[in-house]
Design a protein around this motif. Structure first.
Motif, PDB file in Angstrom:
ATOM      1  N   GLY A 194       0.810  -1.207   0.000  1.00 33.53           N
ATOM      2  CA  GLY A 194       0.000   0.000   0.000  1.00 33.53           C
ATOM      3  C   GLY A 194       0.843   1.256   0.000  1.00 33.53           C
ATOM      4  O   GLY A 194       2.034   1.224   0.314  1.00 33.53           O
ATOM      5  N   LYS A 195       0.223   2.336  -0.384  1.00 32.17           N
ATOM      6  CA  LYS A 195       0.865   3.647  -0.425  1.00 32.17           C
ATOM      7  C   LYS A 195      -0.136   4.704   0.007  1.00 32.17           C
ATOM      8  O   LYS A 195      -1.330   4.579  -0.234  1.00 32.17           O
ATOM      9  N   VAL A 196       0.372   5.754   0.621  1.00 33.12           N
ATOM     10  CA  VAL A 196      -0.457   6.903   0.957  1.00 33.12           C
ATOM     11  C   VAL A 196      -0.411   7.903  -0.197  1.00 33.12           C
ATOM     12  O   VAL A 196      -1.419   8.478  -0.563  1.00 33.12           O
ATOM     13  N   GLY A 197       0.777   8.105  -0.754  1.00 35.92           N
ATOM     14  CA  GLY A 197       0.913   8.932  -1.946  1.00 35.92           C
ATOM     15  C   GLY A 197       0.891  10.427  -1.735  1.00 35.92           C
ATOM     16  O   GLY A 197       0.870  11.177  -2.700  1.00 35.92           O
ATOM     17  N   LYS A 198       0.888  10.875  -0.484  1.00 34.62           N
ATOM     18  CA  LYS A 198       0.937  12.310  -0.223  1.00 34.62           C
ATOM     19  C   LYS A 198       1.612  12.540   1.123  1.00 34.62           C
ATOM     20  O   LYS A 198       1.624  11.654   1.977  1.00 34.62           O
ATOM     21  N   PRO A 199       2.170  13.731   1.324  1.00 36.47           N
ATOM     22  CA  PRO A 199       2.836  14.007   2.596  1.00 36.47           C
ATOM     23  C   PRO A 199       1.827  14.090   3.744  1.00 36.47           C
ATOM     24  O   PRO A 199       0.640  14.339   3.530  1.00 36.47           O
ATOM     25  N   VAL A 200       2.342  13.874   4.937  1.00 37.87           N
ATOM     26  CA  VAL A 200       1.517  13.980   6.143  1.00 37.87           C
ATOM     27  C   VAL A 200       2.218  14.873   7.155  1.00 37.87           C
ATOM     28  O   VAL A 200       3.435  15.046   7.116  1.00 37.87           O
ATOM     29  N   SER A 201       1.439  15.413   8.070  1.00 40.72           N
ATOM     30  CA  SER A 201       1.968  16.210   9.166  1.00 40.72           C
ATOM     31  C   SER A 201       1.859  15.368  10.430  1.00 40.72           C
ATOM     32  O   SER A 201       0.758  15.029  10.870  1.00 40.72           O
ATOM     33  N   THR A 202       3.007  15.012  11.003  1.00 43.02           N
ATOM     34  CA  THR A 202       3.011  14.130  12.172  1.00 43.02           C
ATOM     35  C   THR A 202       4.313  14.293  12.948  1.00 43.02           C
ATOM     36  O   THR A 202       5.207  15.035  12.548  1.00 43.02           O
ATOM     37  N   ARG A 203       4.411  13.576  14.037  1.00 41.90           N
ATOM     38  CA  ARG A 203       5.640  13.520  14.841  1.00 41.90           C
ATOM     39  C   ARG A 203       6.381  12.240  14.420  1.00 41.90           C
ATOM     40  O   ARG A 203       6.027  11.150  14.867  1.00 41.90           O
ATOM     41  N   PRO A 204       7.382  12.370  13.560  1.00 43.30           N
ATOM     42  CA  PRO A 204       7.983  11.184  12.947  1.00 43.30           C
ATOM     43  C   PRO A 204       8.653  10.220  13.928  1.00 43.30           C
ATOM     44  O   PRO A 204       8.579   9.004  13.724  1.00 43.30           O
ATOM     45  N   HIS A 205       9.291  10.725  14.977  1.00 44.08           N
ATOM     46  CA  HIS A 205       9.950   9.805  15.920  1.00 44.08           C
ATOM     47  C   HIS A 205       8.922   8.993  16.695  1.00 44.08           C
ATOM     48  O   HIS A 205       9.102   7.791  16.910  1.00 44.08           O
ATOM     49  N   ALA A 206       7.839   9.647  17.093  1.00 47.36           N
ATOM     50  CA  ALA A 206       6.773   8.929  17.799  1.00 47.36           C
ATOM     51  C   ALA A 206       6.139   7.896  16.881  1.00 47.36           C
ATOM     52  O   ALA A 206       5.906   6.749  17.284  1.00 47.36           O
ATOM     53  N   LEU A 207       5.884   8.274  15.636  1.00 46.68           N
ATOM     54  CA  LEU A 207       5.282   7.349  14.682  1.00 46.68           C
ATOM     55  C   LEU A 207       6.195   6.156  14.430  1.00 46.68           C
ATOM     56  O   LEU A 207       5.750   5.009  14.407  1.00 46.68           O
ATOM     57  N   ARG A 208       7.485   6.417  14.268  1.00 44.72           N
ATOM     58  CA  ARG A 208       8.455   5.331  14.056  1.00 44.72           C
ATOM     59  C   ARG A 208       8.446   4.376  15.253  1.00 44.72           C
ATOM     60  O   ARG A 208       8.496   3.160  15.089  1.00 44.72           O
ATOM     61  N   ARG A 209       8.351   4.908  16.446  1.00 47.83           N
ATOM     62  CA  ARG A 209       8.364   4.059  17.651  1.00 47.83           C
ATOM     63  C   ARG A 209       7.102   3.194  17.717  1.00 47.83           C
ATOM     64  O   ARG A 209       7.168   2.020  18.076  1.00 47.83           O
TER      65      ARG A 209
END
Length: 180
Positions: A57-72
């Motif tokens: 799957g792909k989202v195909g567009k940028p997102v606004s998020t906290r990348p370190h929290a999301l990675r964890r």
């Protein structure tokens, strides 16, 4: 035996500190990121460690998020998938209701009556004191706490045919609308 006990205590303290920090993760600034690239990176990191992880799957567009929290969050879910089933799959999609990132496995799953309880700190399905079989009981608690800091929801459900699906649903406002 003393060294083993010290090692277990050290790990428990590290996990406890990680849990405490997860409640303050809202201090991480939001950034506009390429979610597809972040998920590719996470999956490749696991593959480089010899883990069986794949992405669809792909989202195909940028997102606004906290990348370190999301990675964890994704890392904790993949760690569990690999620990309990030997493999994991990340599926992602987006629509008007938000962005869905699911981590799927074919492990033993979780009893239906405990699907919410596993988000509590130090809650373990496996009741022995062995770290090899049960962990500290903080991985899903940390993932849940971080999901809340992202304005997301984290849901668990058992899969048809066995295994678990953990779905992180980022809200629609995380999607950055293109201006052109």
């Amino acid at each position: 035996k003393l060294m083993d006990d010290l090692g277990e205590m050290e790990h428990l303290v590290r996990e406890g500190v990680a849990y405490a920090r997860s409640s303050h993760s809202a201090t991480e600034p939001k950034l506009n990121i390429d979610l597809d690239a972040l998920l590719d990176s996470i999956v490749y990191d696991y593959q480089d460690m010899g883990k069986q992880v794949r992405l669809s799957g792909k989202v195909g567009k940028p997102v606004s998020t906290r990348p370190h929290a999301l990675r964890r969050v994704i890392g904790n879910l993949l760690d569990n998938a690999n620990k309990y089933s030997g493999a994991g799959e990340v599926e992602t999609s987006s629509d008007a209701s938000g962005i869905s990132i699911s981590v799927l496995d074919r492990g033993p799953g979780i009893p239906e009556d405990q699907l919410d309880a596993v988000f509590q700190p130090f809650y373990r399905l496996e009741r022995s004191r062995s770290r090899e079989t049960g962990g500290a009981g903080l991985g899903l608690a940390i993932a849940h706490q971080l999901a809340l800091s992202l304005g997301a929801t984290l849901k668990l459900r058992n899969r048809q045919g066995g295994g678990l699906q953990a779905t992180l649903l980022l809200p629609p406002q995380a999607q950055i609308q293109s201006t052109g």
